[in-house]
Design a protein around this motif. Structure first.
Motif, PDB file in Angstrom:
ATOM      1  N   ALA A  64     -13.307 -35.234  28.182  1.00 29.05           N
ATOM      2  CA  ALA A  64     -12.792 -34.020  28.822  1.00 29.05           C
ATOM      3  C   ALA A  64     -11.678 -33.401  27.991  1.00 29.05           C
ATOM      4  CB  ALA A  64     -12.291 -34.347  30.227  1.00 29.05           C
ATOM      5  N   GLN A  65     -10.793 -34.238  27.473  1.00 26.73           N
ATOM      6  CA  GLN A  65      -9.694 -33.713  26.671  1.00 26.73           C
ATOM      7  C   GLN A  65     -10.167 -33.238  25.300  1.00 26.73           C
ATOM      8  OE1 GLN A  65      -6.555 -32.855  27.633  1.00 26.73           O
ATOM      9  NE2 GLN A  65      -7.565 -33.224  29.601  1.00 26.73           N
ATOM     10  N   THR A  66     -11.267 -33.783  24.812  1.00 26.29           N
ATOM     11  CA  THR A  66     -11.878 -33.249  23.592  1.00 26.29           C
ATOM     12  C   THR A  66     -12.350 -31.828  23.866  1.00 26.29           C
ATOM     13  OG1 THR A  66     -12.546 -35.440  22.831  1.00 26.29           O
ATOM     14  CG2 THR A  66     -13.728 -33.557  21.897  1.00 26.29           C
ATOM     15  N   PRO A 118     -22.195 -35.072  30.920  1.00 19.17           N
ATOM     16  CA  PRO A 118     -23.333 -34.473  31.642  1.00 19.17           C
ATOM     17  C   PRO A 118     -23.051 -34.077  33.094  1.00 19.17           C
ATOM     18  CG  PRO A 118     -24.018 -36.480  30.502  1.00 19.17           C
ATOM     19  CD  PRO A 118     -22.525 -36.410  30.406  1.00 19.17           C
ATOM     20  N   LEU A 119     -21.899 -34.448  33.646  1.00 19.79           N
ATOM     21  CA  LEU A 119     -21.581 -34.008  35.008  1.00 19.79           C
ATOM     22  C   LEU A 119     -21.461 -32.485  35.093  1.00 19.79           C
ATOM     23  CD1 LEU A 119     -19.008 -36.740  36.105  1.00 19.79           C
ATOM     24  CD2 LEU A 119     -21.410 -36.520  36.792  1.00 19.79           C
ATOM     25  N   VAL A 173     -13.792 -18.542  26.912  1.00 22.14           N
ATOM     26  CA  VAL A 173     -14.143 -19.955  26.786  1.00 22.14           C
ATOM     27  C   VAL A 173     -13.494 -20.711  27.938  1.00 22.14           C
ATOM     28  CG1 VAL A 173     -12.268 -20.557  25.157  1.00 22.14           C
ATOM     29  CG2 VAL A 173     -14.341 -21.960  25.256  1.00 22.14           C
ATOM     30  N   TYR A 174     -14.309 -21.548  28.570  1.00 23.09           N
ATOM     31  CA  TYR A 174     -13.857 -22.418  29.651  1.00 23.09           C
ATOM     32  C   TYR A 174     -14.170 -23.845  29.236  1.00 23.09           C
ATOM     33  CZ  TYR A 174     -13.643 -18.296  32.646  1.00 23.09           C
ATOM     34  OH  TYR A 174     -13.333 -17.071  33.187  1.00 23.09           O
ATOM     35  N   SER A 175     -13.289 -24.765  29.636  1.00 24.33           N
ATOM     36  CA  SER A 175     -13.564 -26.156  29.292  1.00 24.33           C
ATOM     37  C   SER A 175     -13.204 -27.082  30.433  1.00 24.33           C
ATOM     38  CB  SER A 175     -12.775 -26.577  28.049  1.00 24.33           C
ATOM     39  OG  SER A 175     -11.401 -26.711  28.356  1.00 24.33           O
ATOM     40  N   CYS A 176     -13.884 -28.193  30.427  1.00 25.52           N
ATOM     41  CA  CYS A 176     -13.510 -29.330  31.241  1.00 25.52           C
ATOM     42  C   CYS A 176     -12.122 -29.749  30.763  1.00 25.52           C
ATOM     43  CB  CYS A 176     -14.538 -30.427  30.970  1.00 25.52           C
ATOM     44  SG  CYS A 176     -14.155 -32.006  31.661  1.00 25.52           S
ATOM     45  N   SER A 177     -11.319 -30.265  31.658  1.00 26.24           N
ATOM     46  CA  SER A 177     -10.013 -30.771  31.219  1.00 26.24           C
ATOM     47  C   SER A 177      -9.593 -31.970  32.058  1.00 26.24           C
ATOM     48  CB  SER A 177      -8.956 -29.668  31.267  1.00 26.24           C
ATOM     49  OG  SER A 177      -8.792 -29.194  32.585  1.00 26.24           O
TER      50      SER A 177
END
Length: 118
Positions: free
Chosen positions: A19-21, A67-68, A9-13
């Motif tokens: 982003a933090q969600t 959406p970015l 799993v990868y996430s925006c941060s």
């Protein structure tokens, strides 16, 4: 299940609440052994061991706050396509700068993602 059998799993941060969600959802998935979290900044920054992990053939879940789609784009730089991609704006997670994520929205997004990946 062995760690290498789990999806990645990868996430925006980034700095926004959305982003933090995304980041908190990914951390929760990692801690509950739903997926193994890896570092999207390392993939985007061409860090060889982290790119190798992303290209290992394991299923990938990518979680973007908006959406970015920065997370998805970092993977695409290395011709890696996630099995599942989530844009939390589609889950009604607002993007606010300078605000912490709403714990209820984190839980709601987590529940929706788990439902979608099953």
């Amino acid at each position: 299940m062995k760690k290498n059998d789990l999806p990645l799993v990868y996430s925006c941060s980034g700095c926004s609440s959305a982003a933090q969600t995304a980041n908190q959802v990914a951390i929760k998935m990692d801690r509950e052994k739903i997926a193994e979290m890896s570092c999207i900044a390392g993939v985007g920054g061409d860090v060889k061991p982290l790119v190798r992990t992303a290209k290992s053939g394991r299923d990938i879940i990518a979680i973007d706050g908006c959406p970015l789609a920065c997370c998805k784009s970092c993977l695409a730089r290395h011709d890696v396509q996630p099995k599942h991609h989530f844009d939390l704006s589609k889950f009604d997670v607002p993007k606010h700068l300078g605000e912490d994520p709403d714990p209820q929205l984190v839980q709601n997004a987590y529940n929706q993602i788990l439902e979608d990946i099953k």
